[in-house]
Design an enzyme around this catalytic site. Structure first.
Site, mmCIF file in Angstrom:
data_model
loop_
_atom_site.group_PDB
_atom_site.id
_atom_site.type_symbol
_atom_site.label_atom_id
_atom_site.label_comp_id
_atom_site.label_asym_id
_atom_site.label_seq_id
_atom_site.Cartn_x
_atom_site.Cartn_y
_atom_site.Cartn_z
ATOM 1 N N GLN A 187 29.493 24.084 15.592
ATOM 2 C CA GLN A 187 28.703 23.443 16.921
ATOM 3 C C GLN A 187 29.428 22.555 17.916
ATOM 4 O O GLN A 187 29.666 23.348 18.920
ATOM 5 C CB GLN A 187 27.308 22.767 16.476
ATOM 6 C CG GLN A 187 26.810 22.416 18.121
ATOM 7 C CD GLN A 187 26.134 23.215 19.260
ATOM 8 O OE1 GLN A 187 26.200 24.265 18.712
ATOM 9 N NE2 GLN A 187 26.193 22.000 20.217
ATOM 10 N N GLU A 188 30.511 21.745 16.967
ATOM 11 C CA GLU A 188 30.990 20.194 17.187
ATOM 12 C C GLU A 188 32.501 20.883 17.729
ATOM 13 O O GLU A 188 33.009 20.163 19.659
ATOM 14 C CB GLU A 188 31.601 19.307 16.833
ATOM 15 C CG GLU A 188 30.724 18.513 16.325
ATOM 16 C CD GLU A 188 29.752 17.674 17.289
ATOM 17 O OE1 GLU A 188 30.679 17.804 18.795
ATOM 18 O OE2 GLU A 188 29.059 17.391 17.497
ATOM 19 N N SER A 189 33.043 22.294 17.625
ATOM 20 C CA SER A 189 34.922 22.499 18.079
ATOM 21 C C SER A 189 34.500 23.897 17.937
ATOM 22 O O SER A 189 35.970 24.857 18.214
ATOM 23 C CB SER A 189 35.256 21.835 17.031
ATOM 24 O OG SER A 189 35.635 21.772 16.259
#
Length: 178
Positions: A38-40
């Site tokens: 999700q983040e990166s």
């Protein structure tokens, strides 16, 4: 069952080591991989328009604080640093929230990771049932923009209920789902 993404594989051993260190065995490894996705998208060079960097998109002040806590100066674009710091920080947030279920605690910790513990605490103070993160606390807007509210409200849900299952092959334990 789908194979793990190739971009995750270079980080798998570090994820296992750091999350087992912070959460014990079995650690929430699918959740950890889902959060990183999700983040990166597993890109250690990822940068957001708001200034967050690395595999786990640390904001500069948070990176500096967590770096001090773990005794390793902030290096959000260094995968080893990011994974160690991310496991440590998620554990700290998890320990700060007091909910009756592991599922609620992880949801609240992810919400705090995304939007800050202060906003989580404001949501909780306004909730009809302050012990029910998913149904009562999460939907409350504590005074942030509608766009930020939407992002923070969907962040834990997407990680736990959409992405986590894709990383079941990481081993460890699933959070909130079988």
């Amino acid at each position: 069952m789908d194979a793990l993404p190739a971009e995750l594989l270079p980080h798998r051993a570090a994820i296992v080591r750091e999350y087992q260190y912070q959460f014990g065995i079995p650690a929430p490894l699918p959740l950890a991989a889902a959060q990183m996705a999700q983040e990166s998208g597993f890109n250690p060079d990822a940068k957001s328009r708001t200034g967050a960097r690395g595999l786990l998109q640390f904001m500069p002040r948070t990176a500096d604080q967590v770096g001090t806590d773990i005794g390793w100066p902030a290096e959000p674009s260094n995968p080893a640093w990011a994974i160690r710091a991310g496991a440590y920080y998620l554990r700290q947030l998890y320990d700060q929230v007091d909910y009756p279920s592991d599922c609620d605690k992880f949801g609240a910790a992810l919400s705090a990771y995304n939007g800050g513990m202060g906003w989580h605490n404001r949501r909780r103070a306004k909730a009809a049932d302050s012990m029910d993160f998913w149904n009562s606390v999460r939907p409350i807007n504590p005074g942030i923009t509608p766009g930020n509210q939407r992002e923070n409200e969907t962040y834990p849900q997407r990680i736990v209920y959409t992405l986590q299952a894709r990383f079941r092959q990481m081993g460890g334990r699933m959070v909130c789902i079988e």
